[in-house]
Design a protein around this motif. Structure first.
Motif, short mmCIF file in Angstrom:
data_model
loop_
_atom_site.label_atom_id
_atom_site.label_comp_id
_atom_site.label_asym_id
_atom_site.label_seq_id
_atom_site.Cartn_x
_atom_site.Cartn_y
_atom_site.Cartn_z
N LEU A 50 -25.37 11.38 32.42
CA LEU A 50 -24.77 10.05 32.52
C LEU A 50 -24.92 9.55 33.96
N VAL A 51 -25.19 8.27 34.09
CA VAL A 51 -25.33 7.69 35.43
C VAL A 51 -23.99 7.70 36.14
N GLU A 52 -23.98 8.14 37.39
CA GLU A 52 -22.80 7.99 38.24
C GLU A 52 -22.86 6.59 38.84
N GLU A 53 -22.18 5.67 38.18
CA GLU A 53 -22.37 4.26 38.46
C GLU A 53 -22.13 3.88 39.92
N GLU A 54 -21.03 4.36 40.50
CA GLU A 54 -20.71 3.96 41.87
C GLU A 54 -21.76 4.46 42.86
N LYS A 55 -22.20 5.71 42.67
CA LYS A 55 -23.19 6.27 43.58
C LYS A 55 -24.56 5.65 43.33
N ALA A 56 -24.89 5.42 42.06
CA ALA A 56 -26.17 4.77 41.77
C ALA A 56 -26.22 3.37 42.37
N GLU A 57 -25.08 2.69 42.35
CA GLU A 57 -25.03 1.34 42.91
C GLU A 57 -25.35 1.36 44.40
N LYS A 58 -24.95 2.43 45.09
CA LYS A 58 -25.29 2.57 46.50
C LYS A 58 -26.80 2.64 46.69
N VAL A 59 -27.46 3.35 45.78
CA VAL A 59 -28.93 3.46 45.86
C VAL A 59 -29.57 2.11 45.67
N TRP A 60 -29.18 1.40 44.59
CA TRP A 60 -29.83 0.12 44.28
C TRP A 60 -29.54 -0.92 45.35
N LYS A 61 -28.31 -0.93 45.88
CA LYS A 61 -27.98 -1.90 46.93
C LYS A 61 -28.78 -1.63 48.20
#
Length: 378
Positions: free
Chosen positions: A339-350
């Protein structure tokens, strides 16, 4: 792999070009001058390579005819993330595991014509094209797939909680790109896809790739059996290595990604050392195989366009590339899914959207696959 490394995939390119003037009599051409004669820009994802041609006219047209391309922009329309305005680019690289034709024996599945994205990487090339970050997307990630249209024009409804690699099998390249853009809110400027049989032939054309394993690797499913030590892998063994999962780490897709990233490092070293520049025939064989293997977006759908694209990436060295895996955790309901770790993944995309380095905090504490340091370049 959630820990960062500094090696990246190989998306090579190149094309016909004239050699430099001959050196004055009595002076030997230095190795660096030889390299200028036939440039190769080499990165892989998964082992993913597009090499340039020799310059002879009829050979160029033959290579050009080898290429397949997909008009991603036409398929997806205008409802997409905006392009960056600073010269940075995002490239989606897929390794496809179609079970049809020559890939059937390699894929190990039925010849039902189906295909999935066995390997997926987002390559972000920073402004100035001197450095890059690569984010691997685990194929077993459960995601929400957007509505998409397949190559036949059929529309497929959106679906929730499906595996990431089902996007490609549902709607092909355009659906895969649309799914990645919906997950990341990043515009994919280019698309590159390589199949199993082509990857195997490329490694054979290179003369094999040397790797060192810190422990035995045995996986009947991927036809791989290696004792701990140094090996020069032929194409079949290399393909087995980048596809194995049950023979290393915790047996997950995350461990396989770590092996793929380690193999990329070894492949880059091999491309640098092999005598391509003194063997036009070997260079052409590689270019012929690569252009038969790769499918690109229409903007890269000719040898000239690939050459120009690759030329713009020549300034990126392995030490200026960072590789991570999209932050995930194992699914408590199914250990074979993540499952995607949404908060940490968002750091990557940002970070990528802002053309910044991926912060270490984005990947700390995420699932790894436990296959670090099992394979290294020979």
């Amino acid at each position: 792999m959630s820990a960062e490394s500094t090696q990246g995939p190989a998306i090579p390119g190149g094309g016909p070009q004239d050699g430099p003037p001959r050196p004055a009599r009595g002076h030997r051409r230095k190795p660096r001058e030889k390299r200028r004669a036939l440039q190769i820009a080499a990165w892989t994802a998964a082992g993913i390579v597009v090499l340039g041609g020799t310059g002879a006219g009829y050979l160029y047209f033959r290579l050009n005819d080898n290429l397949d391309s997909v008009d991603i922009d036409q398929a997806l329309g205008t409802d997409r993330p905006e392009k960056a305005d600073n010269g940075s680019e995002n490239i989606l690289v897929l390794g496809s595991d179609t079970r049809a034709g020559s890939n059937q024996d390699l894929g190990g599945g039925p010849d039902d014509g189906s295909a999935r994205s066995d390997t997926a990487m987002i390559v972000h090339v920073y402004e100035g094209h001197k450095k890059a970050s690569v984010v691997s997307i685990p194929r077993d990630t459960l995601i929400d797939r957007p509505e998409c249209t397949d190559p036949d024009g059929d529309t497929h409804d959106a679906a929730n909680g499906v595996m990431f690699n089902s996007a490609y099998s549902t709607g092909g390249a355009a659906c895969a790109v649309k799914t990645v853009e919906s997950i990341t809110d990043l515009r994919m400027d280019h698309y590159l896809e390589v199949d199993f049989s082509g990857f195997q032939q490329l490694v054979d054309d290179l003369g094999g790739v040397e790797i060192t394993t810190s422990e035995d690797i045995s996986d009947d499913d991927s036809h791989l059996d290696l004792e701990a030590g140094t090996h020069k892998l032929d194409g079949e063994q290399a393909l087995g290595l980048v596809r194995t999962r049950y023979g290393v780490g915790d047996g997950s897709d995350l461990g396989r990604i770590q092996l793929q990233q380690a193999f990329i490092k070894a492949l880059i070293a091999q491309v640098k050392d092999v005598g391509l520049f003194t063997s036009p025939k070997k260079l052409y064989d590689l270019a012929d195989t690569a252009t038969r293997t790769v499918t690109t977006d229409s903007d890269l759908g000719s040898v000239n366009k690939l050459m120009s694209f690759a030329s713009g990436l020549r300034g990126i060295s392995p030490k200026n590339m960072t590789m991570v895996t999209m932050p995930v955790q194992y699914d408590p309901a199914d250990a074979n899914r993540v499952l995607v770790e949404e908060e940490k993944a968002e750091k990557v995309w940002k970070a990528l959207k802002a053309d910044r380095a991926i912060p270490k905090s984005a990947t700390e504490g995420t699932a790894t696959g436990q296959a670090e340091d099992i394979v290294s370049g020979g």
